[in-house]
Design an enzyme around this catalytic site. Structure first.
Site: not given
Length: 965
Positions: A172, A283, A450, A597, A600, A641, A753, A767-768, A829, A963
């Site tokens: 990711h 993955w 996937r 997702d 989101k 997430r 991606r 995307r998330a 934060k 993060n």
């Protein structure tokens, strides 16, 4: 600044000691580490770029610190005017300096955590700061189960050796730090840890000081920005580097610690080497959902590369094992095998460094291991040939094709040693090696595939149209199932080479052909995203059969959106009702649930509660049909997430939903935080295994009916508020794109991606990861908290007794407590003042009231959270985290302000600034400004230096928040 900085850090420390005297120990080294690294860095900065630049860094830091004290927005504007007056080269150096200081703060913190842990363990205390349950240590967990919860040692051992934790590394795109820098950071960490060792000599200290200086300077002199987008193969190599550096040796070391912990509760057996305690999957190169760059060729390359790496790592260890196995006593079984191998051995000995002549039969173990070495050499070379030329002249019989062939001679050696009274030798390096072979196999990791369900529908639609029996896409679910089952029960092939194929259809079918071509131990699960019905699963089963996949992959539906999670139990019940499918799965099913997702789609509150309920219901459905269910948790790194401390996340899952089997994704930047160092790798394996064991043997409580009812009511309110703002507010997307750096995210080249599923479109197609990333950058974290405040407010206004109920839920129900604590950590934060600055600079004036109302909502939500947790102040229960966040605030604020003003300059052509003369002196030529940095990015569409400054602020803030997305 260094001295002033030390004073400021010391005052933070003293303040914390006053707040919670028992919680912050006097041996805390964080302040010292942080100040040392900062001192070194500022000296380097002055040497390289001159006194003026160093003073500008200090000025920015001090303005930030003043802002942090009173939250006075004027200080941000003062800081902004300093930053916007810098010339482009200076601007890049300052952004880079603050980003670098945040990375150094992270390193100081990691060394401090390891140091504090060692101190605690030496004292025999629990290993964590506040209370034992927050840190799952293997020995503590076993002792707790036996001595506090009265489980028998045998019962605990039995549960442990039958449990499996499968960690799935994913590419990711959230790792924003380049590998070149990660390696330098590792060396800085090591220097720092050694500098504070007790028995260090003056000479050692001097050499370590020099090494530390060298590594900090090397990191600062490295371009932080990826200039090209990584390919999936690059991502896979980066992911696999962790096996080489920490995981490979970390697994046997961890299993030895488990053996020791078992001994300490009275079990005199070791964990069997073939117990599946820890497994690894990946993955990288298999996840093609929305990533057109993951082609069948990429999947094939990645599998062969992993096989080559695995064979190479075994090969590099086997000679050490041969040295150790010098014994001559052995069983008849082993002697016969050794003599046979000696007689038939070919004389064309490879050019080995050690044992390069034929080993005599008087050293039988070495003869056996010599044959293993030959086969490993061939296995590695065959994978290399196939990777480079698609063909190899090494025959299959000369290599290992499955892990059983590899284990057999090693097991023979182990049995023989034990039979001859040498068990203590067998339980040394040979046992470690056996454990590595059992864990990593020949493929290092199992690759999951996937794909989106729609892509399978396209293929089947092309087939039914070609057969002239109608359009599969337009059939009802019943008709689809009927046809799929008829085909699965029959024997005839579905299509021939004359099937007309578009590029997309060819891509899907070629992926199945790769699954058929490569050894089956390369692969794990076939995951279908956007799965909603039984036909989605049956479609993959049929395509595997059609493409002659000899050992079909297990098919795993992934449920992500709120509606899909709600419908998941019914969909699985329909699937389990199909006799053909029930026979196919042999009593085991895996289901993946997606955290990002769902968040989101409905906001964190409703997503968390729906994920909890879906797991309970799926468990009940599986039980009803006599199926063992494995939950696969698709968690991201950020709270938005599904991220958060591992052990807490596991211990707060519903009872009976893990039952000794857990699969979980380890994504992006979390891979570095989990496996970047030996001690981090060890801690990660401990946490997962210990928490999984504890969850099974000491399950958390189930919520009471009245709690469930309240959660259901609050979830409706939370979803309603979240969606009314994010999806229904007509100008929300416009506001989001103006107020955050979402549109600029793609320039960071983090992952292979695209950041969108569809090039145009609103929040749905985003995307998330970029969705969360953008809000994290502005420290407003909207996706995490939006909906919580409205839910709590409505519940308490409806009945004031609900406040006591919520407080009781927080005290006694792990799931609720973890959910609230994580959001509280995100608030600690956060800083709405930064979001307000972004609004003022970047958002059109008519949208300002919208931003103001969101910030009012933020403050109200924070107040409700504190009320429910019974806290006066954020993080009052976790002074260490509070201390760590305070240390980095001033660095992050400077980068936030720099980012906001840089965005203003890139987006608004009418925004003019007056630049002062350059202040940075280049080391080699003091008369020359630092403008060569600008030439690293010759193709930027913006004014010189702005794009790089912007990217550096994004990376620095990501490092500071720990993060990304």
């Amino acid at each position: 600044m260094a001295n002033r900085n030390l004073e400021k850090l010391a005052s933070i420390d003293a303040h914390l000691r006053l707040l919670v005297p028992g919680k912050v120990s006097e041996d805390d080294k964080l302040i010292e580490y942080d100040a040392l690294l900062l001192d070194k860095f500022l000296d380097i900065l002055q040497d390289l770029h001159g006194e003026d630049l160093k003073e500008t860094v200090q000025e920015c830091y001090e303005l930030s610190a003043e802002y942090e004290g009173k939250r006075d927005p004027k200080k941000l504007e003062e800081l902004g005017s300093v930053l916007t007056s810098l010339d482009p080269g200076d601007s890049i150096v300052i952004a880079k300096a603050f980003s670098h200081m945040l990375n150094l703060a992270n390193l100081a913190e990691e060394v401090q955590i390891a140091y504090r842990r060692r101190i605690k363990l030496k004292k025999g205390d629990f290993a964590d700061e506040a209370h034992a349950t927050t840190e799952s240590d293997m020995e503590e967990t076993l002792k707790k189960l036996v001595y506090k919860l009265n489980k028998s040692p045998e019962e605990v051992f039995d549960a442990l050796k039958n449990q499996t934790v499968d960690l799935v590394l994913t590419a990711h795109p959230t790792q924003s730090v380049r590998r070149s820098l990660l390696q330098k950071h590792g060396r800085i960490r090591n220097c720092l840890a050694q500098l504070y060792a007790k028995d260090i000599t003056p000479d050692d200290k001097q050499e370590l000081d020099e090494a530390l200086h060298r590594e900090i300077q090397a990191a600062f002199r490295t371009d932080e920005i990826r200039r090209t987008q990584p390919t999936p193969q690059d991502e896979m190599r980066a992911g696999m580097s962790y096996f080489h550096e920490t995981i490979w040796k970390g697994v046997p070391k961890f299993l030895r610690r488990v053996d020791t912990a078992l001994k300490n509760i009275g079990i005199n057996e070791r964990v069997p080497y073939n117990a599946p305690l820890i497994q690894f999957s990946s993955w990288m190169g298999g996840d093609r959902d929305g990533n057109p760059r993951v082609t069948p060729e990429v999947t094939r390359d990645v599998c062969l590369l992993a096989r080559m790496m695995a064979a190479n790592m075994y090969f590099s260890q086997i000679e050490d094992l041969m040295f150790e196995m010098s014994m001559w006593r052995c069983t008849d079984e082993l002697r016969v095998r050794a003599e046979e191998l000696f007689r038939t051995a070919r004389r064309d000995v490879k050019h080995y460094i050690e044992f390069w002549k034929q080993v005599p039969p008087t050293e039988p173990y070495r003869v056996i291991l010599g044959d293993v070495r030959d086969k490993l050499y061939n296995t590695r070379e065959r994978a290399r040939h196939l990777l480079a030329h698609d063909i190899s002249d090494i025959p299959e019989e000369a290599v290992y094709t499955n892990v059983e062939q590899f284990l057999e001679p090693l097991e023979l050696c182990y049995r023989s040693l034990c039979a001859c009274g040498d068990r203590v030798i067998a339980d040394g390096s040979l046992l470690d090696f056996l454990r590595q072979v059992s864990t990593f196999g020949l493929s290092l990791v199992k690759l999951d595939i996937r794909q989106e369900s729609d892509r399978h529908t396209d293929v089947l639609d092309a087939i039914t149209q070609h057969l002239e029996i109608g359009s599969y896409r337009e059939w009802s679910e019943e008709k689809r199932q009927e046809w799929l089952l008829a085909e699965l029960s029959g024997k005839r092939p579905l299509f021939g080479s004359d099937l007309p194929k578009t590029e997309e259809i060819k891509d899907v079918l070629d992926t199945f052909n790769v699954l058929a071509e490569l050894p089956s131990d390369c692969f794990g699960a076939y995951i279908i995203s956007m799965a909603t019905s039984p036909s989605d699963v049956l479609a993959v089963e049929l395509l595997q059969r059609e493409c002659h996949v000899k050992q079909p992959l297990r098919v795993v539906p992934l449920f992500e959106k709120l509606a899909d999670l709600e419908a998941a139990p019914a969909a699985m019940a329909r699937l389990f009702s199909i006799d053909w499918y029930k026979n196919r799965i042999n009593g085991k099913q895996e289901v993946m649930i997606g955290y990002s997702d769902s968040g989101k789609d409905a906001g964190r509150f409703s997503a968390a509660w729906q994920l909890y309920k879906a797991q309970e219901e799926l468990k009940n459905v599986a039980k009803e049909f006599g199926v063992k269910l494995v939950m696969f948790h698709g968690r991201g790194g950020t709270v938005g997430r599904g991220g958060g401390p591992t052990h807490l996340a596991i211990l707060s899952q519903p009872p009976d939903t893990i039952q000794g089997s857990l699969r979980v994704t380890v994504q992006g930047e979390v891979i570095e935080q989990s496996f970047g160092e030996e001690h981090l790798c060890f801690r990660t394996l401990q946490r997962f295994c210990a928490a999984t064991l504890e969850h099974g043997m000491n399950p958390p409580i189930s919520p009471r009916p009245e709690w469930r009812e309240l959660m259901d009511q609050m979830a409706v309110v939370a979803t309603e508020q979240y969606r009314s703002i994010v999806f229904k507010e007509p100008r929300f997307v416009e506001y989001f794109r103006l107020a955050t750096p979402e549109l600029e995210y793609g320039r960071m080249n983090i992952g292979s991606r695209p950041s969108k599923r569809k090039p145009s479109g609103g929040i749905e197609s985003l995307r998330a990861i970029p969705w969360i990333f953008a809000w994290t950058q502005t420290r407003f974290h909207l996706p995490v908290w939006l909906g919580f405040g409205a839910a709590f407010k409505q519940a308490i206004q409806k009945d004031s007794k609900n406040l006591q109920m919520l407080q009781e839920m927080y005290k006694t129900w792990p799931f609720f407590r973890v959910t609230i604590d994580l959001v509280e950590m995100v608030f600690a934060k956060g800083d709405p003042g930064i979001a307000a600055l972004n609004d003022k600079l970047l958002v059109s004036e008519d949208l300002w009231p919208f931003g103001e109302s969101l910030r009012a909502n933020y403050e109200e939500t924070k107040d409700y959270l504190l009320k429910i947790a019974g806290h006066k102040d954020l993080l009052e229960g976790d002074p260490y985290l509070k201390q760590r966040l305070k240390l980095r605030d001033s660095y992050i604020t400077t980068l936030n302000v720099c980012q906001a003003y840089t965005l203003k300059r890139t987006r608004d052509p009418n925004y003019h600034v007056t630049l002062r003369p350059h202040i940075s002196k280049e080391y080699a030529e003091p008369s020359k400004p630092a403008d060569e940095l600008i030439h690293l990015n010759p193709t930027s569409e913006y004014a010189p230096g702005l794009e790089d400054t912007l990217i550096l602020t994004m990376k620095g803030i990501a490092a500071g928040m720990q993060n990304t997305g």
